[in-house]
Design an enzyme around this catalytic site. Structure first.
Site, PDB file in Angstrom:
ATOM      1  N   SER A  15     -53.970  33.064  26.389  1.00  0.00           N
ATOM      2  CA  SER A  15     -53.383  32.679  25.103  1.00  0.00           C
ATOM      3  C   SER A  15     -51.930  32.240  25.240  1.00  0.00           C
ATOM      4  CB  SER A  15     -53.486  33.852  24.123  1.00  0.00           C
ATOM      5  OG  SER A  15     -54.837  34.206  23.908  1.00  0.00           O
ATOM      6  N   THR A  42     -57.751  36.890  29.209  1.00  0.00           N
ATOM      7  CA  THR A  42     -58.248  38.215  28.843  1.00  0.00           C
ATOM      8  C   THR A  42     -58.678  38.275  27.385  1.00  0.00           C
ATOM      9  OG1 THR A  42     -56.953  39.368  30.529  1.00  0.00           O
ATOM     10  CG2 THR A  42     -57.606  40.640  28.594  1.00  0.00           C
ATOM     11  N   CYS A  43     -57.855  37.774  26.481  1.00  0.00           N
ATOM     12  CA  CYS A  43     -58.135  37.934  25.056  1.00  0.00           C
ATOM     13  C   CYS A  43     -59.473  37.311  24.670  1.00  0.00           C
ATOM     14  CB  CYS A  43     -57.020  37.320  24.228  1.00  0.00           C
ATOM     15  SG  CYS A  43     -57.299  37.463  22.448  1.00  0.00           S
ATOM     16  N   TYR A  99     -60.607  25.744  23.827  1.00  0.00           N
ATOM     17  CA  TYR A  99     -59.322  25.778  24.541  1.00  0.00           C
ATOM     18  C   TYR A  99     -59.157  24.542  25.426  1.00  0.00           C
ATOM     19  CZ  TYR A  99     -57.421  30.343  23.310  1.00  0.00           C
ATOM     20  OH  TYR A  99     -56.840  31.379  22.646  1.00  0.00           O
ATOM     21  N   ILE A 179     -57.896  51.337  24.687  1.00  0.00           N
ATOM     22  CA  ILE A 179     -59.088  50.695  25.234  1.00  0.00           C
ATOM     23  C   ILE A 179     -60.218  51.706  25.359  1.00  0.00           C
ATOM     24  CG2 ILE A 179     -60.056  49.559  27.274  1.00  0.00           C
ATOM     25  CD1 ILE A 179     -57.344  48.220  27.687  1.00  0.00           C
ATOM     26  N   GLY A 306     -55.639  52.278  32.505  1.00  0.00           N
ATOM     27  CA  GLY A 306     -54.437  51.455  32.554  1.00  0.00           C
ATOM     28  C   GLY A 306     -54.683  50.066  33.103  1.00  0.00           C
ATOM     29  N   THR A 355     -51.780  40.138  22.680  1.00  0.00           N
ATOM     30  CA  THR A 355     -51.963  38.689  22.662  1.00  0.00           C
ATOM     31  C   THR A 355     -50.967  37.977  21.750  1.00  0.00           C
ATOM     32  OG1 THR A 355     -54.291  38.848  23.245  1.00  0.00           O
ATOM     33  CG2 THR A 355     -53.601  36.849  22.099  1.00  0.00           C
ATOM     34  N   ALA A 385     -52.975  47.221  15.942  1.00  0.00           N
ATOM     35  CA  ALA A 385     -54.102  47.991  15.426  1.00  0.00           C
ATOM     36  C   ALA A 385     -54.961  48.467  16.580  1.00  0.00           C
ATOM     37  CB  ALA A 385     -54.934  47.153  14.466  1.00  0.00           C
ATOM     38  N   HIS A 479     -55.450  48.735  -8.144  1.00  0.00           N
ATOM     39  CA  HIS A 479     -56.348  49.885  -8.335  1.00  0.00           C
ATOM     40  C   HIS A 479     -57.754  49.406  -8.679  1.00  0.00           C
ATOM     41  CE1 HIS A 479     -57.416  54.008  -9.398  1.00  0.00           C
ATOM     42  NE2 HIS A 479     -58.007  53.518 -10.492  1.00  0.00           N
TER      43      HIS A 479
END
Length: 496
Positions: A15, A42-43, A99, A179, A306, A355, A385, A479
């Site tokens: 990315s 990776t992403c 990509y 992870i 890791g 990322t 997150a 609400h």
């Protein structure tokens, strides 16, 4: 006309690398990019995207259970891993194609090859092709690592989880970071019996203590067997025989056919396209002895212990680039290395391994180098997150970090959300704001909730811009929602 073949050569097609190549090319620069594996990095190929799709897949079983509580005559049959995996990799192939098209459309020349530095302005491909560039950008990311112990090659790493030939019946996850926790929730949701070993006392080290405690509690409620202060002391193939504990095998292991031991994984560990027929793991039962003396057999062991930067054999040190711990590329605030013509962004610098951060690093690099702006990278107040079930969203300081920095007050609400309280499920939600006592600025926000990732993106805007608790309070609540608690918590629960 420049004396170099290119104005910019990017090593790494993830990315960050792709964004840097495209934005630099948009300024009129002549740009090339080399990627030895698959565009997307990776992403897209072995991280965020396939993992999030697996998160979606793993949640439907509980959704059907919830539907019955709301009056639907709903049922769900077994999960078809083979069909799902095929669809998943079709999607990854599509995204990789996207990509490639974006780079082609930006007039970025693509080298489908491993590249290494052979000079401060020179890059050489695996086939011996050498090119020159005014600037070189290293964006090679990171890879998961196994612990330094005998037989560690028997275990999987996160890359391998998308390539399994079939779902295991039992899985041991070693490591309690994000992870490990995400895969624990995914696999448990797909019907796998999951055990976790943590060296520390709690999952998600570095996150807010109250939040990670609630996530651990909910994971246990979902059947995940978490053992703290525990790791692997010894492991072997279960069919090696001599180590088998009496009565310690799972039914799945007892009935499993004898299989050949997988080949050791090379480092860096790059998962290949399963359509090529490589690196898809059928597996063999693994006997494990833990530091607490427990012996057990699992269909698979996943090491979530890791990651490290991908800098091996890139020629960095040969041209004078300074590396740090775990081989990370040392850079300044502008992502420049100790060799002025060479820059590095993203996970290879081991700064903030996310990322969106790599993408922002790339944009700052382009603005600095090709647009002449003074644009250092900004790694402050980055929202993130953890896609457990429930999710954990966080931005800013944890309560523990803030308390060590200054006097604070903490606002917190923990409750059963309406959606699951109605059907008497034990799910809980937590909303927490950490506020500076003197300035009233919200220093941190932490959520444990369904869709916490979506909420923390929006809350991150407020925290990034230094809003006060009173400014939060001045916003009218929506609400009924869980998020309304963020603007209705009137009294602090504690100070520190």
């Amino acid at each position: 006309m420049s004396d170099f073949d290119y104005d910019l050569f990017v090593i790494g097609g993830g990315s960050g690398g792709v964004r840097a190549a495209r934005t630099a090319a948009a300024t009129g620069a002549r740009v090339a990019l080399a990627e030895e594996s698959r565009l997307g990095g990776t992403c897209v190929i072995r991280g965020c995207v396939p993992k999030k799709i697996m998160v979606f897949a793993s949640g439907f079983h509980r959704e059907v259970e919830n539907a019955r509580g709301f009056g639907w005559d709903a049922q769900i049959k077994g999960f078809d891993w083979t069909g799902f995996r095929g669809n998943l990799h079709d999607e990854l192939d599509r995204l990789e194609g996207v990509y490639r098209k974006m780079l082609d459309a930006s007039d970025v020349e693509i080298f489908d090859a491993r590249a290494r530095l052979t000079g401060p302005h020179e890059v050489t491909m695996a086939d011996g092709t050498a090119v020159s560039a005014k600037h070189i950008l290293v964006a090679t990311g990171g890879s998961p690592v196994r612990p330094d112990m005998a037989q560690a090659d028997l275990g999987l790493v996160s890359n391998d989880m998308f390539l399994l030939d079939r779902l295991p019946e039992t899985l041991l996850i070693v490591g309690g970071g994000y992870i490990g926790c995400e895969f624990a929730c995914i696999m448990a949701g797909l019907g796998v019996k999951v055990t976790m070993y943590l060296r520390g006392g709690q999952i998600l080290n570095g996150f807010d203590d109250e939040c990670r405690g609630l996530v651990a509690e909910m994971m246990r409620d979902h059947g995940i067997d978490i053992h703290s202060g525990t790791t692997i002391m010894d492991m072997d193939r279960a069919d090696a025989g001599e180590h088998l504990p009496t009565g310690g095998q799972s039914d799945a292991a007892m009935g499993a056919p004898r299989m050949e031991r997988p080949e050791p994984h090379p480092q860096p560990d790059l998962a290949d396209n399963p359509k090529s027929g490589t690196r898809a793991h059928a597996g063999c039962p693994i006997w494990v002895k833990a530091t607490n003396g427990r012996e057990q057999v699992f269909d698979h062991v996943l090491f979530a212990t890791g990651r490290r930067p991908n800098t091996a054999d890139l020629g960095l040190e040969d041209v004078g680039i300074e590396l740090g711990r775990k081989g990370k590329v040392k850079v300044d605030a502008y992502s420049q290395t100790s060799v002025p013509s060479v820059y590095a962004i993203g996970d290879v610098t081991d700064r903030v391994q996310l990322t969106p951060v790599a993408i922002r690093d790339a944009m700052a690099f382009t603005r600095t180098v090709f647009l002449g702006e003074d644009c250092p990278v900004d790694h402050e107040l980055v929202p993130s997150a953890v896609f457990t079930q429930p999710e954990l969203g966080t931005v800013g300081m944890t309560e523990e970090q803030a308390r060590d920095d200054r006097e604070i007050v903490v606002y917190c609400a923990s409750f059963r959300p309406m959606r699951t309280a109605f059907i008497d499920r034990p799910d809980r939600t937590l909303m927490k704001l950490v506020v500076c006592k003197e300035t009233r600025v919200v220093m941190g926000a932490h959520l444990v909730s369904e869709n916490a990732g979506e909420m923390i993106q929006l809350i991150g805007i407020a925290v990034k811009n230094g809003l006060t608790k009173e400014q939060f309070d001045a916003t009218c609540a929506v609400h009924p929602t869980a998020a309304e608690e963020l603007v209705t918590m009137s009294q602090p629960v504690r100070a520190g």
